[in-house]
Write an enzyme that holds these catalytic residues in place. Structure first.
Site, PDB file in Angstrom:
ATOM      1  N   ILE A 125      73.774   0.089  40.109  1.00 48.26           N
ATOM      2  CA  ILE A 125      73.161   1.228  39.820  1.00 48.26           C
ATOM      3  C   ILE A 125      74.222   1.876  38.696  1.00 48.26           C
ATOM      4  CG2 ILE A 125      72.733   3.770  40.149  1.00 48.26           C
ATOM      5  CD1 ILE A 125      71.713   2.820  42.885  1.00 48.26           C
ATOM      6  N   PHE A 126      73.890   1.777  37.538  1.00 51.79           N
ATOM      7  CA  PHE A 126      75.076   2.257  36.422  1.00 51.79           C
ATOM      8  C   PHE A 126      75.268   3.864  36.341  1.00 51.79           C
ATOM      9  CE2 PHE A 126      73.701  -1.755  33.955  1.00 51.79           C
ATOM     10  CZ  PHE A 126      74.487  -2.532  34.445  1.00 51.79           C
ATOM     11  N   TYR A 156      71.882  -0.696  16.814  1.00 52.37           N
ATOM     12  CA  TYR A 156      70.361  -0.944  16.940  1.00 52.37           C
ATOM     13  C   TYR A 156      69.539   0.055  16.652  1.00 52.37           C
ATOM     14  CZ  TYR A 156      66.097  -1.556  19.608  1.00 52.37           C
ATOM     15  OH  TYR A 156      64.868  -1.597  20.061  1.00 52.37           O
ATOM     16  N   ASP A 175      74.582   5.450  27.703  1.00 56.50           N
ATOM     17  CA  ASP A 175      73.405   5.672  28.399  1.00 56.50           C
ATOM     18  C   ASP A 175      73.055   7.146  28.453  1.00 56.50           C
ATOM     19  OD1 ASP A 175      72.017   3.424  29.037  1.00 56.50           O
ATOM     20  OD2 ASP A 175      73.051   3.282  31.023  1.00 56.50           O
TER      21      ASP A 175
END
Ligand code: UDP
Length: 345
Positions: free
Chosen positions: A223-224, A157, A301
């Site tokens: 919650i990652f 992306y 992330d």
């Protein structure tokens, strides 16, 4: 609603901005807020959108339904509506999906943007504002991230968005295109009149998901990861209000129309908030306990993404007006709690 019928009571556009402006992807989340701002400023506006992820109900100006990759359809829209300038939002924008299906991202983001640029060239349209992203920076080597930070995207992306930035630079050099690439941090919030807001299928973004828990539409927020090197262990992001983003597009287009050839700048507030801080603020605003559970990190992330740099202020005269997390959540909560089916009902 037509652009002309809704310009009554309008405020002046920034620095004499003129239309018609063709907004590709103008029925999507950031696109629809930008169209609403153009219309509010009395700028003749046409939306070109295939409604694959956008919503007919979000269209705030004349809507032409069409694919950006369909050259003939796009040319017809240019011939009929004779835009002076283009604002381009249409893109695939799920990082995870771009990893599993990069072909779709290279085709729809890069190849289709090439089609758009060629149609613009054929029609002599020379100004374009493009939605870029902080994902073009990749893993930050320093935070806050200013515009001189190396651009080494890690997801397909982010790579497709950077390819497009490069295409714009080369078209500027070779063909005299005037182009702005606006690198958004985390777009969030909703229109202050409560009629437009975020509605992705599937929804993956933190703020709408947290508010869906508050509305009882989801049992809990996951919650990652809480083992990141941040004060509370959860990831920090720079959330920027979608109406502030919209105003920046008008300011950028006005600069291009005034003769500036190339703009590349971040759109963020300079502040960052952790996942736990977002959930806490949403609890205060909604009055709901919002159950949360920590699960494994989500792949890709980075711990902290916060914008730095002053280019948007210096080049565009832009500053966020609703930069506080409370303001962003307040407007998002108004939208989600009154339009429980989002833009679909
Ligand atoms: N996040 C989370 N739970 C969710 C969705 C997101 O903990 O259900 C975290 C995600 O890991 C990131 C932050 O919230 O650190 C913002 O994620 P979002 O998908 O909204 O935006 P991104 O930063 O990925 O563009």
């Amino acid at each position: 609603m037509s652009a002309s019928s809704s310009s009554a009571g309008s405020t002046p556009a920034p620095s004499g901005l003129t239309g018609p402006v063709l907004v590709i992807g103008g029925a999507g989340y950031i696109g629809s807020h930008t169209v609403a701002e153009l219309v509010r400023c009395g700028v003749p506006t046409i939306i070109y959108d295939n409604l694959s992820t956008g919503h007919r109900s979000a269209a705030r100006a004349t809507l032409v339904v069409g694919d950006m990759g369909n050259r003939e359809q796009l040319l017809r829209a240019f011939r009929e509506h004779r835009p002076r300038s283009v604002i381009h939002f249409a893109a695939k924008c799920f990082v995870g999906e771009s990893v599993t299906d990069p072909a779709k991202y290279y085709l729809e983001n890069v190849v289709y943007t090439h089609t758009l640029l060629e149609v613009m060239r054929e029609r002599g349209v020379q100004e374009i504002v493009f939605s870029s992203t902080c994902a073009t920076y990749g893993e930050p080597v320093r935070v806050p991230i200013d515009e001189t930070h190396p651009q080494v995207p890690i997801s397909p992306y982010g790579k497709t968005k950077l390819h497009i930035e490069h295409m714009l630079e080369d078209y500027t050099r070779a063909y005299g295109l005037r182009a702005a690439a606006l690198r958004y941090f985390n777009a969030a919030g909703a229109s202050q009149d409560g009629t437009l807001g975020e509605d992705h299928q599937p929804e993956t973004h933190l703020i709408p998901l947290v508010l869906q828990v508050a509305l009882g539409q989801r049992p809990e927020i996951l919650i990652f990861g809480d083992d990141y090197p941040t004060p509370d262990g959860t990831c920090i992001r720079g959330y920027v209000h979608v109406e502030d983003l919209a105003r920046a597009h008008l300011a950028a287009l006005a600069r291009l129309q005034a003769g500036v050839s190339s703009i590349r700048c971040n759109l963020g507030t300079g502040s960052g908030y952790s996942v736990r801080e977002v959930i806490e603020a949403a609890r205060r605003i909604s009055g709901h306990p919002i159950p949360a559970r920590v699960v494994a990190r989500r792949e890709g992330d980075p711990p902290c993404l916060v914008s730095g740099g002053t280019r948007a202020r210096d080049l565009l005269g832009w500053q966020p007006q609703r930069g506080e997390l409370e303001d962003i959540l307040h407007d998002a909560w108004r939208f989600h709690s009154t339009k429980r089916n989002g833009m679909r009902g």
